[in-house]
Design a protein around this motif. Sequence first.
Motif, PDB file in Angstrom:
ATOM      1  N   GLY A 165       0.907  -1.120  -0.136  1.00 20.25           N
ATOM      2  CA  GLY A 165       0.021   0.030  -0.076  1.00 20.25           C
ATOM      3  C   GLY A 165       0.880   1.352  -0.015  1.00 20.25           C
ATOM      4  N   ALA A 166       2.286   1.009   0.549  1.00 21.05           N
ATOM      5  CA  ALA A 166       2.979   2.170   0.618  1.00 21.05           C
ATOM      6  C   ALA A 166       4.302   1.890   0.568  1.00 21.05           C
ATOM      7  CB  ALA A 166       2.663   3.095   1.809  1.00 21.05           C
ATOM      8  N   VAL A 167       5.254   2.700   0.236  1.00 20.56           N
ATOM      9  CA  VAL A 167       6.507   2.269   0.072  1.00 20.56           C
ATOM     10  C   VAL A 167       7.633   3.657   0.235  1.00 20.56           C
ATOM     11  CG1 VAL A 167       6.585   0.434  -1.633  1.00 20.56           C
ATOM     12  CG2 VAL A 167       7.018   2.378  -2.586  1.00 20.56           C
ATOM     13  N   THR A 168       8.811   3.236   0.607  1.00 20.61           N
ATOM     14  CA  THR A 168       9.798   4.616   0.545  1.00 20.61           C
ATOM     15  C   THR A 168      10.834   4.529  -0.438  1.00 20.61           C
ATOM     16  OG1 THR A 168       9.605   4.438   3.131  1.00 20.61           O
ATOM     17  CG2 THR A 168      11.189   5.765   2.116  1.00 20.61           C
ATOM     18  N   VAL A 169      10.678   5.318  -1.406  1.00 18.74           N
ATOM     19  CA  VAL A 169      11.237   5.146  -2.635  1.00 18.74           C
ATOM     20  C   VAL A 169      12.854   5.143  -2.528  1.00 18.74           C
ATOM     21  CG1 VAL A 169      11.584   6.345  -5.001  1.00 18.74           C
ATOM     22  CG2 VAL A 169       9.404   6.362  -3.893  1.00 18.74           C
ATOM     23  N   LEU A 170      13.495   6.179  -1.962  1.00 20.68           N
ATOM     24  CA  LEU A 170      14.845   6.229  -1.977  1.00 20.68           C
ATOM     25  C   LEU A 170      15.702   4.833  -1.559  1.00 20.68           C
ATOM     26  CD1 LEU A 170      17.413   7.804  -2.882  1.00 20.68           C
ATOM     27  CD2 LEU A 170      17.611   8.689  -0.633  1.00 20.68           C
ATOM     28  N   PRO A 171      15.192   4.340  -0.427  1.00 21.62           N
ATOM     29  CA  PRO A 171      16.175   2.913  -0.034  1.00 21.62           C
ATOM     30  C   PRO A 171      15.834   1.793  -1.255  1.00 21.62           C
ATOM     31  CG  PRO A 171      14.521   3.488   1.539  1.00 21.62           C
ATOM     32  CD  PRO A 171      14.454   4.931   0.568  1.00 21.62           C
ATOM     33  N   LEU A 172      14.550   2.077  -1.566  1.00 18.18           N
ATOM     34  CA  LEU A 172      14.383   0.734  -2.713  1.00 18.18           C
ATOM     35  C   LEU A 172      15.125   1.107  -4.066  1.00 18.18           C
ATOM     36  CD1 LEU A 172      10.322   0.237  -2.383  1.00 18.18           C
ATOM     37  CD2 LEU A 172      12.470  -1.144  -1.405  1.00 18.18           C
ATOM     38  N   MET A 173      15.212   2.309  -4.536  1.00 20.46           N
ATOM     39  CA  MET A 173      16.098   2.708  -5.552  1.00 20.46           C
ATOM     40  C   MET A 173      17.540   2.253  -5.209  1.00 20.46           C
ATOM     41  SD  MET A 173      14.228   3.645  -8.054  1.00 20.46           S
ATOM     42  CE  MET A 173      12.971   2.539  -7.728  1.00 20.46           C
ATOM     43  N   LYS A 174      17.840   2.332  -4.140  1.00 17.19           N
ATOM     44  CA  LYS A 174      19.380   2.210  -3.841  1.00 17.19           C
ATOM     45  C   LYS A 174      19.479   0.614  -4.105  1.00 17.19           C
ATOM     46  CE  LYS A 174      20.722   6.093  -1.433  1.00 17.19           C
ATOM     47  NZ  LYS A 174      21.357   6.610  -0.053  1.00 17.19           N
ATOM     48  N   LEU A 175      18.551  -0.153  -3.396  1.00 18.36           N
ATOM     49  CA  LEU A 175      18.550  -1.564  -3.415  1.00 18.36           C
ATOM     50  C   LEU A 175      18.235  -2.161  -5.045  1.00 18.36           C
ATOM     51  CD1 LEU A 175      18.295  -4.341  -2.157  1.00 18.36           C
ATOM     52  CD2 LEU A 175      15.939  -4.120  -2.017  1.00 18.36           C
ATOM     53  N   LEU A 176      17.722  -1.281  -5.813  1.00 24.30           N
ATOM     54  CA  LEU A 176      17.563  -1.810  -7.208  1.00 24.30           C
ATOM     55  C   LEU A 176      18.866  -1.598  -7.928  1.00 24.30           C
ATOM     56  CD1 LEU A 176      15.983  -2.463  -9.777  1.00 24.30           C
ATOM     57  CD2 LEU A 176      15.529  -0.332 -10.038  1.00 24.30           C
ATOM     58  N   THR A 177      19.571  -0.443  -7.775  1.00 24.14           N
ATOM     59  CA  THR A 177      20.775  -0.271  -8.422  1.00 24.14           C
ATOM     60  C   THR A 177      22.053  -1.048  -7.957  1.00 24.14           C
ATOM     61  OG1 THR A 177      21.339   1.915  -6.976  1.00 24.14           O
ATOM     62  CG2 THR A 177      19.925   2.447  -8.997  1.00 24.14           C
ATOM     63  N   PHE A 178      21.930  -1.186  -6.648  1.00 22.67           N
ATOM     64  CA  PHE A 178      22.856  -2.170  -6.099  1.00 22.67           C
ATOM     65  C   PHE A 178      22.825  -3.403  -6.829  1.00 22.67           C
ATOM     66  CE2 PHE A 178      24.404  -5.676  -3.547  1.00 22.67           C
ATOM     67  CZ  PHE A 178      25.601  -5.334  -3.517  1.00 22.67           C
ATOM     68  N   ASP A 179      21.652  -4.188  -6.971  1.00 26.28           N
ATOM     69  CA  ASP A 179      21.448  -5.513  -7.691  1.00 26.28           C
ATOM     70  C   ASP A 179      21.753  -5.461  -9.036  1.00 26.28           C
ATOM     71  OD1 ASP A 179      20.485  -6.883  -5.297  1.00 26.28           O
ATOM     72  OD2 ASP A 179      18.464  -6.426  -5.837  1.00 26.28           O
ATOM     73  N   ILE A 180      21.513  -4.212  -9.941  1.00 19.85           N
ATOM     74  CA  ILE A 180      21.871  -4.247 -11.209  1.00 19.85           C
ATOM     75  C   ILE A 180      23.442  -4.146 -11.186  1.00 19.85           C
ATOM     76  CG2 ILE A 180      21.890  -2.840 -13.198  1.00 19.85           C
ATOM     77  CD1 ILE A 180      18.948  -1.963 -12.404  1.00 19.85           C
ATOM     78  N   ILE A 181      24.061  -3.489 -10.624  1.00 18.77           N
ATOM     79  CA  ILE A 181      25.545  -3.392 -10.471  1.00 18.77           C
ATOM     80  C   ILE A 181      26.097  -4.874 -10.079  1.00 18.77           C
ATOM     81  CG2 ILE A 181      27.525  -2.634  -9.493  1.00 18.77           C
ATOM     82  CD1 ILE A 181      25.914  -0.040  -9.138  1.00 18.77           C
ATOM     83  N   ALA A 182      25.481  -5.524  -9.112  1.00 17.86           N
ATOM     84  CA  ALA A 182      26.199  -6.673  -8.692  1.00 17.86           C
ATOM     85  C   ALA A 182      25.778  -7.773 -10.010  1.00 17.86           C
ATOM     86  CB  ALA A 182      25.328  -7.101  -7.445  1.00 17.86           C
TER      87      ALA A 182
END
Length: 485
Positions: A165-182
Amino acid sequence: MAASIAVALLTAILTPLIVYWLTTRTRKPLPAKLPPGSLGLPVIGQSLGLLRAMRSNTGERWVRDWVDRYGPVSKLSLFGAPTVFVTGPAANKLVFGSDALAPKQPRCLPLILGRRNILELVGDDYRRVRGAMMQFLKPDMLRRYVGTIDAEVTRHLDAQWAGRGAVTVLPLMKLLTFDIIATLLFGLERGAVREGLAVAFADMLEGMWSVPLDLPFTAFRKSLRASARARRVLEATLREKRARLERGESSPADDLVSCLASLRAEGSGKQLLTDEEIVDNAMVVLVAGHDTSSVLMTFMIRHLAGDPATLAAMVQEHEEIAKNKADGEALTWEDLHSMRFTWRVALETLRMIPPIFGSFRRALEDIEFDGYVIPKGWQVFWASSVTHMDPGVFKDPEKFDPSRFECQAPPYSFVAFGGGQRLCAGIEFARVETLVTMYHLVRRFRWRLCCKENTFVRDPMPSPLHGLPIELEHIGMAPPCKTDC
């Protein structure tokens, strides 16, 4: 214990003052054509004022006020060193294109990232390392990996956004970019090794911009130790990639580390980059690719929440692409080239809120610029927002207007990715992951900002209030829950 810490702190404070006093007694006379301005108090100068402004989100106003007072070329003192502050396209060209200026990062960065990283190198070494990195980051290579990035984004949204129903964007975007880099750049599969790198990286970031005081319980000490853990992971990864290449079990095109490990110098056949250079620059890629792209996508989401016209135009662009694709079919390189409006939205977001506030260079020799002399050894400071928000360069700069990027911006006026020989090597990589992410986001969700106060601070990257919590509406599903700050 407390006494020893106190002595160390006192030494750290007094040493720069003593050095400054000794050097100013023997320094050669300054050139007569110094820019206008003020060096302020010894060592302190204008540092505290600028730092306070950045933390209160008035850094851009601070530098604009300084320019209004002293002009586009001025002198001041920042972080214990005499500095020339330059603004405007001509100044940006000097900063990014002159071999008479060397990069000058905060002292903590080379200690944490490594001294052979691309941010520290100049001349032939810089061109050699950048050229090596571009072997993997150039468009002809990245077009092969659009499907891989598409799969990472889809997996992330399914796991972290869908059903919420709700999320906090910045930490999720950081998680996504880390996964793409890894996955794409390091070739690390999910598991204990990748999780260990993620933990070390998170700890390392906490002290990236701290006072470089290597004492127990300081953020810098914690960051140094985390950096050592991250480096051990990358060193082991490099050894594994090289062994697989030698056995013919992998290809240089598999990931960035394999690519760098495979490169040989022309003529000699020797390894083009040392192991230290490969690891140091993998550390830079990890930090730069993680922070800048995550900040960009976070602020795009922030802006689109209050700009339905821009959001509608993006949705229309993406639906035109989707109608020609089967359900679940991954995006292609050609699809990304159809997302022209979305990328203009990204560029306009970067113009108004550049992730990098500014940086320093060091004069290797006396430099004449705009009628003034920048003395050898002085710092040169630039801030992108001054040019980005200059009405003489960008009309109505306070207005969010993606159409201004329908034509190419004048040279060295838009410098969110640097420029000239210092143009960011990862610009195309950032474009791919941003476009793929926004395509899936705007087709699956609508959102509303939870916080009534829509502000952000710089520390040193821009960070929205509380990490940008949003309410989610899943398209074609039930309405979101109600939350507020």
